[in-house]
Design an enzyme around this catalytic site. Structure first.
Site, PDB file in Angstrom:
ATOM      1  N   SER A   4     -12.050   2.245  -2.953  1.00 37.74           N
ATOM      2  CA  SER A   4     -12.172   2.929  -4.245  1.00 37.74           C
ATOM      3  C   SER A   4     -13.544   3.549  -4.500  1.00 37.74           C
ATOM      4  CB  SER A   4     -11.811   2.002  -5.414  1.00 37.74           C
ATOM      5  OG  SER A   4     -10.475   1.568  -5.285  1.00 37.74           O
ATOM      6  N   ALA A  29     -12.004   2.883   3.641  1.00 37.92           N
ATOM      7  CA  ALA A  29     -11.005   1.977   3.064  1.00 37.92           C
ATOM      8  C   ALA A  29     -10.099   2.701   2.064  1.00 37.92           C
ATOM      9  CB  ALA A  29     -11.709   0.802   2.402  1.00 37.92           C
ATOM     10  N   HIS A  30      -9.148   1.976   1.529  1.00 42.44           N
ATOM     11  CA  HIS A  30      -8.141   2.565   0.625  1.00 42.44           C
ATOM     12  C   HIS A  30      -8.757   3.121  -0.658  1.00 42.44           C
ATOM     13  CE1 HIS A  30      -7.133  -1.868  -0.735  1.00 42.44           C
ATOM     14  NE2 HIS A  30      -8.407  -1.681  -0.546  1.00 42.44           N
ATOM     15  N   ASN A  31      -8.206   4.246  -1.070  1.00 42.26           N
ATOM     16  CA  ASN A  31      -8.589   4.898  -2.324  1.00 42.26           C
ATOM     17  C   ASN A  31     -10.031   5.418  -2.348  1.00 42.26           C
ATOM     18  OD1 ASN A  31      -6.251   2.835  -3.427  1.00 42.26           O
ATOM     19  ND2 ASN A  31      -6.289   4.805  -4.489  1.00 42.26           N
ATOM     20  N   GLN A  53       0.880  -1.172   0.000  1.00 41.48           N
ATOM     21  CA  GLN A  53       0.000   0.000   0.000  1.00 41.48           C
ATOM     22  C   GLN A  53       0.913   1.216   0.000  1.00 41.48           C
ATOM     23  OE1 GLN A  53      -3.582  -0.521  -0.030  1.00 41.48           O
ATOM     24  NE2 GLN A  53      -2.853  -2.605  -0.448  1.00 41.48           N
TER      25      GLN A  53
END
Lengths: 337, 337, 337
Positions: B261, B241-243, B200
């Site tokens: 995302s 969460a990520h992105n 990450q």
């Protein structure tokens, strides 16, 4: 621990079946019982383990009718689960040791009043105008804000943050990384679509014998106090919003969230992952089943409620059963047509 | 605080009914009003408290038609809730004190650029290549990784962890034990059933005027950035969460989770315990009701959506109503047959 | 990083289409591709970005049939996502630097056994009778209780709390503010409506290659151990109750909660916000869809389950479809009558 089965049976007011002179040195679950250990059988679905276990002794119900031979000595009691719990408590009382003293790596602001036999761990900070009672343990890396009161015989585990003005009673346990007194989530919408934070000027009051789980969050009130009443037990990762009031001896399981200004009665049991909307009143002795979403006040005490929106659980279960029968219903309609 | 009711009415551009010369020294909820305090009545369901309260003054709507005698002096305004909020904000501006200075028990790596009037609490660590703006407060036991930027007028409460490379704007508030920039949950399945972690390598970017609740987690991007845009307000125990990209002035209540995302538009209102799947786009001004589970992108702006899988809320409520009528439906079919 | 496209293609065993002599200096998502960066196209719904991206190179499937001109050099491989993941991992292996050494602001109790090349951050406390392996990094403000074992090559991020007696294997990553080993939520109801805490005398055992997310909580067992088996990956804000056993290589997404004594099989995939009741057994390779509520044991391996109460997902989807058709059903009945 080193007691004979007979000595333990005396403590538990049970009767011994088998060799009571053997020594017990530890506890095990029945399926993991080892020589020297004592276990218990409460839930009938685990009965098969009784005939296989290597535990030296097993606490069983005096009403149990054995279906097979058992190797273990049995202690027969009214309620094996209660008896075993008592045994664990006795053991803990006998063996638990408490550190005392204030770490040289803790900072306590001048003027803070501290009681007798305090324990304060490393890298813990206690700010000005606080008052801490006797026999309380405040572990490592705890942050205690200004003007906080903590009573006697409390345990505050590592990493807990207690904001300014919080009041905590006696015999309170707070597990690691819980946050007590953070700002309530109040933001007034502005004409341009942005928000302006509403000052959160109140505090959190936690009464006696309360237990709070790891990573749980309890917000301070906008005005007045968020109350956690005497004897309340809160599990991990629970959210208690501003101005909530949790009645005495209510238990709340993990990941449940209670929205702002809601008042929960005494002796309620709230299962895990429940959500309760804001500004509601929940009557005493309400049981809320897992994952229920409560959107209306519950006025009648002692109900079991479930589903989302939550209703009386009997009604919820009936609806769930009918949903399962929908395929059949669609078929019947097709036939009728 | 010590103002007369008349002085407060002037600040709020309201009119006084009763004795305006009395002094106000505090705030109370209307049902807890004490002599010397000011309260407000906004929600009509609390109107009965108006006739009983001991508050010296109550802010009410200029359209309120009294049904009984009141003891309190009234300040009549267009919107009592907004007026009271303004009063709380004025009070906080007048009374709030900010500590400054860097604790001798904090460690700031050599070369870190710090602004004017910084406050850094005890046992806080700021690692290399960081840059911190003016008037920012970083409380106790905060960990700030390498190469982090934090702007002016921010408040970072005790126990917050900010991982490497995070960028934070001005006027940002982060409550205790929140975690900013932990690894996104990305693990590539291998042929033998095990997983291999996907690096990450991105970061988290938090723009101006953002507020983040206690124990909330915001993961760094796999590549690029996870964005929390200007004016976003996030409650406690929320997972980002990520992105993910949260649009400006969107508010997110406690225990909601947003998967990887997903892009949320501006000015959305997301209630508590909502779940939003990954790789979705949610249009601006969407209102998502409590506990909804969003599995598809929302393309039309300004809708209210609810249920799981979430649909337009009107449709959801209609379905819920029909589910409640299932017993009736089964009865009708029986009769037809 | 500075490699040519040709060199990267060699690493990935791919073929180059375009100018392979250009240098790559970074990674980007395809929609954010910049000159000098490499990206990938895996999900066909993002294909339109391929024709617009400014990335110098894009990793694509060797089966991709181009619909337009592309500016980027292409690296054609069997599986672009896997290839890109491998590239990120290679990059991380090459660039990641590990600090070593023990901060002078950390406290390690005398007698603790530590391995080679340990890193211990600031304001971290390691208590008596602990044993820490080689190449392990324990970051700032971590609290490690008594008698804890941690293996080799572990990373414990800032703010993590590990209670007494926890056993942690090798290659374990624990993100910030996670709590390992807090007391299980066990309180015996008393005749007067209050509760008495049941001592939680067990521990937590975490095997090798486990990853645990930020603010996740894992409770110690009442007796015996709570087990997190080899290769398990747990996301943020997850609750694992006492005596749970998570089978090897199972992955659990954010905000899921698993109640006491439940045993999850190997290679399960559990999505976000799932709830699993206590004392259940979930068969290996079960896939549990997002927000499912599991109330019964799952005996047959390899099923997909969803809904609440959770059933086979095909059945759940069928029911959901029929609920959507309820208005039609009510209309048909009206017509029949």
């Amino acid at each position: 621990m080193k007691f004979t089965v007979d000595q333990i049976a005396t403590i538990l007011q049970g009767t011994v079946s088998g060799d009571g002179s053997q020594f017990i040195t530890g506890f095990d679950k029945i399926e993991e019982g080892k020589p020297g250990s004592i276990s218990f059988l409460s839930n009938p679905k685990y009965e098969s383990y009784l005939y296989d276990t290597n535990a030296t002794a097993v606490i069983v119900s005096k009403d149990l009718a054995l279906k097979n031979k058992v190797k273990s000595t049995l202690i027969c009691v009214d309620d094996p689960y209660v008896a075993f719990t008592i045994l664990l408590q006795k053991y803990q009382e006998m063996t638990a040791t408490r550190e005392t003293g204030i770490s040289i790596h803790a900072i306590i602001e001048a003027g803070v009043k501290v009681g007798k036999d305090l324990f304060v761990g490393r890298f813990t900070s206690i700010d000005s105008h606080c008052k801490i009672g006797d026999n309380t343990s405040i572990h490592n890396q705890v942050s205690i804000g200004k003007n906080v009161q903590i009573g006697d015989n409390c345990i505050i585990y590592p990493g807990v943050v207690i904001y300014n003005d919080t009041i905590i009673g006696n015999h309170v346990v707070i597990h690691s990384n819980a946050v007590i007194g953070s700002d309530g989530f109040g933001h007034a919408p502005q004409a341009d679509g942005s928000f302006k934070a509403i000052p959160q000027l109140g505090n959190v009051v936690i009464e006696d014998h309360v237990s709070i789980g790891a990573n749980t969050t309890i917000d301070r009130a906008t005005m007045g106090s968020t109350f956690i009443r005497s004897g309340v037990k809160i599990d991990n990762l629970v959210q208690i919003a501003h101005n909530v009031d949790i009645g005495a001896n209510t238990a709340i399981a993990a990941q449940t969230g209670i929205s702002g200004s809601t008042k929960i009665g005494e002796n309620c049991l709230i299962a895990g992952q429940v959500g309760i909307a804001g500004h509601l009143t929940i009557a005493a002795k309400t049981i809320i089943t897992g994952r229920a979403g409560v959107t209306k006040s519950i006025k009648q005490a002692g109900q079991v409620i479930g589903g989302y929106p939550a209703v009386n659980n009997a009604e919820y279960l009936k609806r769930s059963a009918l949903i399962r029968r929908l395929p059949e219903l669609f078929d019947q309609i097709k036939n009728i047509k």
